[in-house]
Design a protein around this motif. Sequence first.
Motif, PDB file in Angstrom:
ATOM      1  N   GLY A   1      -5.859  11.578  -6.467  1.00 46.09           N
ATOM      2  CA  GLY A   1      -5.028  10.681  -6.681  1.00 46.09           C
ATOM      3  C   GLY A   1      -5.492   8.910  -7.509  1.00 46.09           C
ATOM      4  O   GLY A   1      -5.526   7.964  -7.183  1.00 46.09           O
TER       5      GLY A   1
ATOM      6  N   LEU B   1       2.910  13.616  -8.584  1.00 48.96           N
ATOM      7  CA  LEU B   1       1.861  14.470  -9.381  1.00 48.96           C
ATOM      8  C   LEU B   1       2.783  15.123 -10.872  1.00 48.96           C
ATOM      9  O   LEU B   1       3.435  14.860 -11.192  1.00 48.96           O
TER      10      LEU B   1
ATOM     11  N   ALA C   1      14.225  10.606  -6.247  1.00 47.68           N
ATOM     12  CA  ALA C   1      13.396   9.857  -6.028  1.00 47.68           C
ATOM     13  C   ALA C   1      13.881   7.977  -6.370  1.00 47.68           C
ATOM     14  O   ALA C   1      13.830   7.371  -5.930  1.00 47.68           O
TER      15      ALA C   1
ATOM     16  N   PRO D   1       0.716  -0.909   0.127  1.00 51.38           N
ATOM     17  CA  PRO D   1      -0.203  -0.115   0.257  1.00 51.38           C
ATOM     18  C   PRO D   1       1.062   1.390   0.208  1.00 51.38           C
ATOM     19  O   PRO D   1       0.521   2.052  -0.183  1.00 51.38           O
ATOM     20  N   LYS D   2       1.729   0.871   0.723  1.00 49.19           N
ATOM     21  CA  LYS D   2       2.833   1.696  -0.132  1.00 49.19           C
ATOM     22  C   LYS D   2       3.540   2.170  -1.042  1.00 49.19           C
ATOM     23  O   LYS D   2       4.411   1.959  -1.282  1.00 49.19           O
ATOM     24  N   VAL D   3       3.274   3.403  -1.318  1.00 50.26           N
ATOM     25  CA  VAL D   3       3.857   3.757  -3.107  1.00 50.26           C
ATOM     26  C   VAL D   3       4.269   5.340  -2.738  1.00 50.26           C
ATOM     27  O   VAL D   3       3.985   5.700  -2.793  1.00 50.26           O
ATOM     28  N   VAL D   4       5.242   4.511  -4.111  1.00 52.35           N
ATOM     29  CA  VAL D   4       6.497   5.929  -4.437  1.00 52.35           C
ATOM     30  C   VAL D   4       5.302   6.475  -5.753  1.00 52.35           C
ATOM     31  O   VAL D   4       5.111   6.105  -6.314  1.00 52.35           O
ATOM     32  N   LYS D   5       4.422   7.992  -5.621  1.00 47.68           N
ATOM     33  CA  LYS D   5       3.825   8.414  -6.307  1.00 47.68           C
ATOM     34  C   LYS D   5       4.469   9.985  -6.835  1.00 47.68           C
ATOM     35  O   LYS D   5       4.954  10.688  -6.230  1.00 47.68           O
TER      36      LYS D   5
ATOM     37  N   TYR E   1      15.598   5.188  -4.087  1.00 45.91           N
ATOM     38  CA  TYR E   1      14.881   4.484  -3.045  1.00 45.91           C
ATOM     39  C   TYR E   1      15.283   3.102  -4.525  1.00 45.91           C
ATOM     40  O   TYR E   1      14.120   2.312  -4.434  1.00 45.91           O
ATOM     41  N   ASP E   2      15.871   3.401  -5.186  1.00 43.21           N
ATOM     42  CA  ASP E   2      16.304   2.027  -6.271  1.00 43.21           C
ATOM     43  C   ASP E   2      15.033   1.594  -7.202  1.00 43.21           C
ATOM     44  O   ASP E   2      14.489   0.798  -6.802  1.00 43.21           O
ATOM     45  N   LEU E   3      14.369   2.443  -7.586  1.00 42.80           N
ATOM     46  CA  LEU E   3      12.946   2.114  -8.220  1.00 42.80           C
ATOM     47  C   LEU E   3      13.073   1.201 -10.084  1.00 42.80           C
ATOM     48  O   LEU E   3      14.124   2.026 -10.471  1.00 42.80           O
ATOM     49  N   VAL E   4      12.228   1.308 -10.492  1.00 47.85           N
ATOM     50  CA  VAL E   4      11.999   0.696 -11.586  1.00 47.85           C
ATOM     51  C   VAL E   4      11.041   1.273 -12.355  1.00 47.85           C
ATOM     52  O   VAL E   4      10.996   1.906 -13.794  1.00 47.85           O
TER      53      VAL E   4
END
Lengths: 480, 480
Positions: free
Chosen positions: A270, A243, A254, A237-241, A258-261
């Motif tokens: 939302g 706008l 980010a 449920p915890k999401v890096v998002k 946070y090593d995102l793909v």
Amino acid sequence: MTEENNENQDQNLETKLQKIVYLLQRYKLVEGFVRLQDAPEPELIESIIQKQNLANLRGELDKLHPADIARILEMLPLEDRLIIWRLVKSEYDGEVLLEVSDAVRQSLIEDMDNKELVAAAEQLDADEIADLAPDLPSDVMENVFQALPMEERQQLRAAMSYPEDAVGALMDFDVITVREDVRIEVVLRYLRRLSELPDHTDQLFVVDRDEHLKGVLLLNQLLISDPESIVTQVMTPKVVKFLPDNKAEQATQAFERYDLVTAAVVSPEGKLLGRVTVNAVIDFMREKADLEARNQVGLSEEEDLFAPVWKSVRNRWAWLAINLVTAFIASRVIGLFEDSIEKLVALAALMPIIAGVGGNCGNQTITMIVRALALGHVNQDSTLKLITKEIGVSIVNGIIWGTVVGLFTYAIYQNIQLGLVMALAMLLNLLLAAFVGVLIPITRLKFGRDPALGSSVMITAVTDSGGFFIFLGLATLLLL
Amino acid sequence: MTEENNENQDQNLETKLQKIVYLLQRYKLVEGFVRLQDAPEPELIESIIQKQNLANLRGELDKLHPADIARILEMLPLEDRLIIWRLVKSEYDGEVLLEVSDAVRQSLIEDMDNKELVAAAEQLDADEIADLAPDLPSDVMENVFQALPMEERQQLRAAMSYPEDAVGALMDFDVITVREDVRIEVVLRYLRRLSELPDHTDQLFVVDRDEHLKGVLLLNQLLISDPESIVTQVMTPKVVKFLPDNKAEQATQAFERYDLVTAAVVSPEGKLLGRVTVNAVIDFMREKADLEARNQVGLSEEEDLFAPVWKSVRNRWAWLAINLVTAFIASRVIGLFEDSIEKLVALAALMPIIAGVGGNCGNQTITMIVRALALGHVNQDSTLKLITKEIGVSIVNGIIWGTVVGLFTYAIYQNIQLGLVMALAMLLNLLLAAFVGVLIPITRLKFGRDPALGSSVMITAVTDSGGFFIFLGLATLLLL
């Protein structure tokens, strides 16, 4: 992806590139020969040999990834570039146009007719078309727009509405969404019905009936979880998002931190709008680094290596003009002290040393501060501390290098007072450099400007004019 | 990952950072107060209020991602930094040490005893320990090494054996391998038995009995394929792969070009050794960009913003020394013409204009060439073409700006000959700048050196000394 059987990735590519350049040379050689010789049946020779040559070239090009074709096009002078471009298979046109630099893209687009351009654009996704849009003629864009299905039309309109440095400009629309109350097994079955998943899919987006983002279902989680469990039990449920109006630079940081793909992009309410992928982030990083390197010396755009001379001159002139103005000012500062220089001509030979070392120190300070600002390491309280520290460094540097230049001066001119003036001027100019070197980028940021842009020119202007003034002024006061 | 309920990613983080800085200030205030007041029972006050303050701080820190803690530590002066560092929960120690810059890492490691360091290192994977290794005391490394299981020991030894700019240094060992003759359903069952998949897993590696890489099984393919099919039917045999000795820069470019998330690293015999992930590539890109920015002004290492003054001086001195030597040379060039300057003092005021604009033009050329070299856009044949083009740009610029400075000179000194000498000197110095600006980076590359490193200092040295010589020489010949 390219086939590499245990070979060095790059050497393999290098070989292919060389082969293409070789084939291209051969083609041009024959063509030149036919024209020169005034051969009895030029068309015949051309049709036999050249058709073969072109077929070979086309065969080699077909084996390449569009990104590699783009690289070849960048390497070639305009004439050769267009020969190759016309041989590229048309399914690749869109992707190659996306991959090349702005400057080269223009030269390719000028060589295409509207029908080809529309066909190329139609191979692309809405977000990719938006990237090309500024370079396409408006009637082509009109045609492309008409040809799109309704949903993609809306996406294209959305993608084009964001400024280049906003998250919205990095966003694509290739999201797979699932509902939170279904079983994992159902999700797996749903995926299996798709013909392919979008590139870089590392997570599915969990949304409610109104497209509000509830969480993400990581593929890594999906694969290891019990098929009987429910999405809500497995999802994160915890999401890096982001706008769409967020700064792209923010997304970059980010992704790094946070090593995102991929990451979700949501509306202020939302609702899921799209996603950002790591490859869009990498492209943005590369472009930003390029932009900064160019800005430091005042190249206003990416320059085609083989651009016509007048285009290059235009690309570079603004900075030179600014540079010239600051040089004129420095020159007038020296002009103020012409009487002093006439009396003691050594001053003329010594003054560039003070200005030069001051400029170097100032640029060191600015580089440090700009980097710290970019990484968010500076807060309100630190400005004073940073100035104090840089002043400290300047005092130590001023004493060390002041002594060195003082001794140099004494060794050459056998004049102790002149040596002392040099040493003192050096110290003062380094203090000036430190002070201004901290203030320029921090002030620029405070007024919402890019701290890197133009800082180097400004500090050099200050340390040049300031250095001449300090040195010649001190000499006039103390020596004459 | 952090929880962000429809809030601006960065503002949320900013708020948390501010809260921590605020709590830290309060803690320090009370501590200062207790010491100053000589209060009757200082321990009591301290124990009550301060324990609360520390607990609050710790609570806030526990909510943060290690990368965010690293950022806070970068922002704080040494004393405050250590207060925070001691509050970070020890499970995060290893990851935070990985995230901070080299300079800050040293300050943190100096504050830890060997036992803490060993514990921190043991939380990490072999490839991560290898990244920390250069900063850890040798007895700590010895202990860590002894504590590792045999397989990881070998991995650590391997990871430490590669130079920083090799693919081997970016590699990790988190690979999942499958055999080519099994059914997809078996693969899915195998995955489901794992407690988690490694971060960034976008593909499984298909190997034979001897660990030779046969292909990759993309998760995206895995998810959409029929469970009854065999791995060979679904896998991608064409794989982008690297040798551990390949240049890391090469991997970076492949990740950019082919939009990869992970790529295989194989031995020369084709055995799978590990993988490179896109986040390692991004970190490498960032570090390289930083290094280049620092190199341009001669900062030898990443500098802790709050480093002691003497450390900063040492970090910056080498370049200043080189700069001083080139300034001395330029000064002696002017010294050759002191007689001329004595006769016509205007020369002293005008000469920095020629040198300055020349330096600017030369740096523009170098920036273009360095970028083109980095992207592989220059081949053997292009050197001559590039020089020709840059010379062309210089001629146009020389005529335009030469005219401008000639008119400026005439306006101020009412001396037509002097104006003509200025214009001619400008043209000649710009030609020199173009020629040397192409040759320096290309020659450096030919001798296997980094074309960017130090190019800017070299071109400025040439255009300064050269510009003074050209201008003063012409003036001596033609005017006096």
